[in-house]
Write an enzyme that holds these catalytic residues in place. Structure first.
Site: not given
Length: 299
Positions: A37, A193, A200, A203, A209
């Site tokens: 991270e 995205c 798209c 997606c 959306c």
DNA sequence: TACTCGTGGTA
DNA sequence: TTACCAAGAGT
């Protein structure tokens, strides 16, 4: 029977399409996840993978890193960028040894108190390492939620409390499912995205959306001004650190002055590196990475 | 709030 | 080639 929720759709997609990233493998511990991270803060995945592998091979536990001087961490950081993160990660390891027996704490409050661990990283570790239910909001998640739920093009600066609240509402009740959904939101933003050219067609939530329904409006008004690099203190710091990283003995101020023509700026950059704990002055005329050799004798 | 803090790949 | 920018944190 209700329609599948937003989180359900994205999670289902994630289980089939997630990238095979090493820190997502079963059995990867909290320390390894924390390292990933921190390395991923503003650094692309492709460059983090080899650095993460080498780092954990050398320092399998936080205590292993805590026992080393900052100079070793800075060298192992390589060219990931923002080398202060290496110093803070080591400070974080030291703090975990002192406060938590060398373990990564599992409480959000304790995570947030660690050096280099902010709102995002604390929640990411709590969710991905310990399976807790916390909204994990990075730039990808903010964009996904902004677009799909609010129908907005994700303009303007982050408003943390609002983003956290909006994301929290979407999370499943069950902690494990919530952690999976958080990873799925991030993955969707990173792979599908995306900021510039969203895919798209691939997606899982394109049919619900809000952003797509409203014609995918572009961000209005001036976005943040572009970050420049050439000629900044950051570039000079990078050059100075490059010399010190390669050095096996203290480097004279005279030699460091040669990395940049503007001496005033060069001195300012060097002073900044010292202030940030990356570099230390050995004597009147020489410098080295922090802790890169025997302790300095103070008269 | 706005700014600083590295690096290298991509369009 | 230049410009953009990638899983933020700290001040």
């Amino acid at each position: 029977m209700t329609e599948p929720t937003f989180a359900t759709l994205v999670s289902r997609w994630y289980t089939h399409h997630a990238r095979d990233l090493p820190w997502r493998h079963p059995g990867v511990g909290a320390w390894a996840i924390l390292v990933s991270e921190v390395m991923l803060q503003q650094t692309p995945v492709a460059r983090v993978i080899p650095a993460w592998t080498a780092w954990l091979s050398r320092w399998p536990t936080a205590a292993d890193l805590a026992a080393e001087p900052p100079a070793e961490a800075i060298r192992m950081w390589g060219r990931l960028g923002y080398p202060r993160r290496a110093v803070r990660l080591r400070e974080c390891a030291v703090a975990m040894v002192e406060r938590h027996g060398g373990q990564v704490p599992d409480r959000l409050e304790q995570l947030l108190a660690l050096p280099g661990v902010g709102t995002y990283t604390a929640r990411a570790v709590a969710a991905f390492a310990y399976g807790q239910r916390h909204p994990v909001v990075d730039t990808n998640v903010r964009r996904v939620i902004c677009r799909a739920v609010a129908g907005e093009p994700d303009a303007g600066p982050a408003t943390r409390p609002a983003d956290l609240a909006a994301t929290e509402e979407l999370l499943p009740t069950e902690p494990a499912a919530a952690a999976l959904a958080s990873a799925a939101f991030m993955e969707l933003g990173a792979v599908v995205c995306t900021a510039r050219s969203p895919r798209c067609g691939s997606c899982p939530v394109t049919s619900i959306c809000a952003w797509r329904a409203s014609g995918q409006p572009a961000p209005a008004g001036p976005t943040r001004r572009p970050q420049r690099y050439a000629g900044t203190d950051r570039q000079v710091r990078g050059l100075l650190l490059g010399v010190l990283r390669e050095a096996t003995a203290p480097v004279s101020r005279h030699r460091l002055d040669q990395v940049w023509t503007d001496n005033v700026q060069c001195v300012r950059a060097l002073t900044g590196l010292v202030k940030d704990g990356l570099v230390e002055q050995v004597d009147e005329t020489s410098f080295r990475l922090a802790g890169d050799g025997p302790p300095i004798l103070v008269p």
